[in-house]
Write an enzyme that holds these catalytic residues in place. Structure first.
Site, mmCIF file in Angstrom:
data_model
loop_
_atom_site.group_PDB
_atom_site.id
_atom_site.type_symbol
_atom_site.label_atom_id
_atom_site.label_comp_id
_atom_site.label_asym_id
_atom_site.label_seq_id
_atom_site.Cartn_x
_atom_site.Cartn_y
_atom_site.Cartn_z
ATOM 1 N N HIS A 373 0.634 -1.411 -0.082
ATOM 2 C CA HIS A 373 -0.027 0.052 -0.121
ATOM 3 C C HIS A 373 0.639 1.248 -0.164
ATOM 4 C CE1 HIS A 373 -4.268 -1.359 0.484
ATOM 5 N NE2 HIS A 373 -3.821 -2.305 1.148
ATOM 6 N N LYS A 564 -8.815 14.429 4.148
ATOM 7 C CA LYS A 564 -7.834 13.006 4.286
ATOM 8 C C LYS A 564 -6.956 13.265 5.543
ATOM 9 C CE LYS A 564 -6.611 13.828 -0.103
ATOM 10 N NZ LYS A 564 -6.615 12.906 -1.066
ATOM 11 N N LYS A 570 0.678 14.752 1.023
ATOM 12 C CA LYS A 570 -0.741 15.092 0.721
ATOM 13 C C LYS A 570 -0.928 16.642 0.131
ATOM 14 C CE LYS A 570 -2.657 10.899 2.737
ATOM 15 N NZ LYS A 570 -3.247 9.984 1.735
ATOM 16 N N LYS A 676 -14.718 8.344 -4.021
ATOM 17 C CA LYS A 676 -16.063 8.852 -3.303
ATOM 18 C C LYS A 676 -16.477 10.010 -3.837
ATOM 19 C CE LYS A 676 -14.239 6.025 0.576
ATOM 20 N NZ LYS A 676 -13.276 6.234 1.910
#
Length: 842
Positions: A373, A564, A570, A676
């Site tokens: 991952h 998030k 990010k 999503k």
């Protein structure tokens, strides 16, 4: 003459209170549970009493499906998927189960006709925070899809007493509060103490020769704990399959030592209980200290050992020999946390069940499949040999032996290539010697997959390149997906009703059918309805924002959302640099034509991650200034909504119009929040990173706002010697933004507060914010211009939703079943309820 009874031949349908679905039966069941289980009269019952009673009513209706699904597990021919994950971020159960059972309307009627507030009962449920973010939420989506696709499956993890912290914001800073998700009881779980297992830690090993003259090793531990399983039903969407999530709680074999107590050591009498229960006490202890690292390794081994012992019990109960274990179970390792399972299965087979090494290794390597991952080398788990040997002495011996045999094969393949041998070794010999868990997972698994097309290619060419060169046939891609039941049907019922009015409801199980919506994008009336629903959802979120934060936002402004986990890669701070850029434009010219926007942030920073916590303070501080500057005139608002979790996501994803997926290219494995948002009609601004690449390909390049360096360009720039100062010095707009922050404008004149963040950007900038800044600003200007044409924006929104069929977790699980696990659906047959057969017959 006696007249015939006209009802004599009419069958009378009697519903059982435990399984009946009529409104009257559901009302009666609700009252029974309140009276007999909660022990409360209605006039003295709390909202939580009513919630628990309702939850038990729903659980009753799951129970026949759950029991007959479990019966399927024990059939000798049934192949079971076992999903091992340190995290399961499930979200609330109640409404999800009502949707899957198809009884939401009936239950709502029953509740409301009992003079109760249905929405209040749904909100009462405490969310189990058993995960950090994407990893745990992916595991939950996959469990949903496994049940919905009628695949026999068991999820295994830890029943953390305290989940991920609840987040509060005080003076702009994150404050962590204990997540007491179990304080009022959990109606969805059932403890199974009869299936408890023993788990060992520490001590030493002793070699011996058994009665057959075979060399054996005995592990003599210095600590033993009990693992107690707690089962939670995971229902499938309108099928009979209800799989089991089995979470393990650690307990002491003896909770109280009377001998120690009797000599006056009252604290020592319960010491073993305290030490043992610490293992499942809290999700992810801070592992900066040695004690934290120890506890984290113990957590990982604890749940994996419990799971494998449980699987062996199930396998033997089904009447099969242990050398066919890999035929019964396909065990998926969700990242490196459960990788110790490779060594533990070898120990169980060799030491506990006396299997020969070669047979045991063949069973082991055909049992496990490994999902990677991450692309961050520092995220590949390693444990110091000293620590590992102290906690798991037998496993260190087994890993040394696995490594010796493995490297002998490598030397034959790559003769004389010591560098490659060093990279492939399970032991990192550089510096302090350590055990490489990703390498152990790769050696002990028959399949290794990435979670997005780009991610998998990068795995093969970077962090696991040597394993790919050695065994390319093991590697494959399985792009992540999310469940539309949770993230559309439950989260966005108004939009779902509109979609279903056009294309029926088959898309809920076959998300590709959303393609049928595409033609409606050209229907002006449909676009109007779509836009009105989005506006209504935004108004609801605006009300929530005002209630939660006191900030008043304009629901007709663009809702620009980045929610998030808070992390430098990010790049939430790149988003803030854009906000300051717009702010500077308005300060220079208060009449500037700026598209009104509400910037919504959410996410938690790891408690020990100082820079991430400073990023939250940066967001809130900029918001405090922008939101209150009269020159802005409410055209920009900045909101940080605290306590990001599944419930939070269900509220925010449907309201978003712009989805910020702006990580540095080559750093995000996949992402699932991006999916999503798209499903719910948000447009994406993003880099070519993770699953963004595939989302852009699916929805169309014209419906995606692309910016930034590509992965290869990032690598090339770094190789040339990236100097962020050059970008700052040569870009007046960027310089103005950075200098304004440095001046203390957003920190009440304090020029030191954000210095660590600015120094990092100007002198290091490991995630290339300054290199991507101008591309991001230019792209955001295109976003602002596009939003002005509301009709076309709505068309793009509809197309985004219509083209997200690929990103259902059902598609992901089908691919796992076909390509990795070799598992087929096994429908569950539940006998019809008959009163004559309702009595117990043993």
């Amino acid at each position: 003459m006696v007249a015939a009874d006209p009802l004599a031949n009419c069958p009378i349908t009697i519903e059982d209170d435990r399984t009946g679905l009529s409104v009257e039966t559901l009302r009666r069941a609700l009252a029974d549970h309140l009276y007999f289980i909660q022990g409360k009269l209605p006039e003295y019952a709390s909202l939580n009493d009513f919630y628990l009673s309702l939850a038990f009513v729903v659980r009753d209706r799951l129970m026949p499906r759950w029991l007959y699904s479990k019966k399927n597990y024990l059939k000798p021919e049934t192949r079971i998927v076992s999903y091992l994950s340190a995290e399961f971020l499930l979200g609330p159960h109640l409404e999800n189960n009502l949707i899957n059972l198809g009884i939401q309307d009936a239950v709502q009627q029953a509740v409301e006709s009992s003079n109760l507030d249905y929405d209040a009962l749904v909100r009462q449920e405490e969310e189990p925070g058993l995960g950090n973010g994407g990893l745990g939420r992916l595991a939950a989506c996959y469990m949903d899809s496994l049940s919905s696709l009628e695949i026999p499956a068991l999820g295994y993890g830890i029943r953390y007493e305290y989940g991920i912290f609840d987040q509060d914001i005080r003076d702009g800073w994150q404050v962590e509060k204990t997540d007491k998700w179990l304080q009022y009881g959990n109606p969805w779980e059932i403890p199974r103490p009869s299936f408890a297992v023993t788990v060992k830690f520490g001590g030493h090993t002793e070699p011996y020769v058994d009665n057959d003259g075979q060399y054996r090793v005995r592990w003599v531990p210095d600590q033993v704990v009990k693992g107690i399983p707690y089962d939670t039903p995971i229902s499938g969407y309108q099928v009979n399959t209800v799989n089991t999530l089995r979470l393990w709680k650690s307990e002491a074999p003896e909770s109280f030592d009377f001998q120690i107590f009797n000599v006056g050591d009252y604290y020592g009498a319960v010491d073993q209980k305290i030490v043992s229960e610490n293992i499942s006490k809290v999700l992810y202890p801070n592992d900066e200290q040695v004690q934290g690292k120890e506890l984290r390794l113990m957590q990982q081994f604890f749940f994996v050992s419990c799971a494998l012992q449980d699987m062996i019990r199930i396998h033997l109960t089904s009447g099969r020999r242990l050398d066919t274990f890999h035929e019964k179970f396909a065990v998926q390792l969700n990242d490196t946390h459960p990788a110790i399972g490779v060594a533990e299965l070898m120990r169980l087979l060799i030491d506990e069940h006396y299997m020969q090494w070669d047979v045991a290794w063949e069973v082991t390597r055909q049992t496990f499949a490994f999902t990677n991952h991450t692309l961050l080398p520092e995220a590949l788990e390693k444990w110091s040999v000293d620590l590992f040997g102290r906690i798991l002495p037998r496993h260190l011996e087994l890993i040394y032996e696995i490594n010796r045999r493995f490297l002998d094969q490598v030397r034959l393949r790559f003769m004389g290539d010591e560098s490659r041998i060093s990279q492939l070794s399970l032991i990192d010999e550089s510096g302090h010697r350590s055990v490489r868990m990703a390498n152990l997972a790769c050696v002990g698994s028959y399949s290794i997959n990435g979670v997005a097309a780009l991610h998998t290619e990068l795995v093969k060419t970077t962090i696991l390149k040597d394993f790919y060169d050695l065994s390319p046939e093991k590697f494959n891609n399985k792009t992540n997906g999310v469940t539309p039941r949770r993230w559309m049907v439950q989260s966005n019922p108004r939009l779902v009703k509109l979609i279903t009015s056009k294309i029926g409801n088959g898309w809920i199980k076959h998300l590709d059918e959303l393609r049928g919506l595409e033609g409606s994008a050209d229907d002006a009336g449909f676009r109007h309805e779509w836009r009105q629903i989005k506006l209504a959802i935004k108004r609801d979120l605006a009300t929530h924002i005002r209630t939660r934060t006191g900030i008043v936002v304009n629901p007709e402004s663009m809702f620009d959302v980045q929610v998030k986990r808070i992390h430098e890669y990010k790049r939430q701070h790149l988003n803030v640099l854009h906000i300051i850029t717009l702010y500077n434009r308005l300060k220079a010219n208060p009449n500037a034509d700026v598209t009104p926007r509400t910037f919504i942030f959410g996410g938690k920073a790891a408690p020990g991650y100082a820079m991430a916590k400073l990023m939250i303070k940066f967001i809130t501080s900029v918001g405090d200034v922008v939101n209150n500057d009269p020159d802005v005139r409410d055209r920009l608002k900045v909101v940080f909504l605290p306590d990001y979790n599944v419930t939070f996501g269900q509220r925010v994803y449907p309201a978003a119009e712009l989805s910020e997926q702006i990580s540095t290219a080559g750093k995000e494995a996949s992402g699932t929040g991006n999916m999503k948002f798209s499903m719910n009609g948000a447009l994406t601004i993003g880099t070519l990173d993770g699953a963004n690449v595939e989302i852009r390909d699916e929805v169309g390049h014209e419906n995606f706002f692309l910016f930034g360096l590509k992965t290869e360009e990032v690598a090339e720039l770094k190789a040339q010697g990236y100097n962020p100062w050059d970008y700052y010095d040569s870009n007046e707009i960027l310089k103005g933004v950075i200098d304004l922050v440095a001046s203390g404008h957003f920190s009440h004149g304090d020029t030191e507060l954000f210095r660590p963040l600015l120094d990092n950007l100007l002198h290091h900038d490991p995630f290339l914010l300054l290199a991507d800044y101008q591309s991001y600003i230019d792209c955001q200007d295109r976003v602002g211009e596009a939003y002005r044409d509301q009709d076309n924006w709505t068309r793009m929104s509809i197309v985004n939703t219509a083209r997200t069929g690929k990103f259902s977790s059902d598609r992901s699980i089908r691919e796992y079943c076909e390509d990795i696990w070799q598992v087929k659906p096994l429908p569950v047959v539940v006998p019809e309820y008959e009163q004559s057969n309702a009595a117990l017959k043993v």
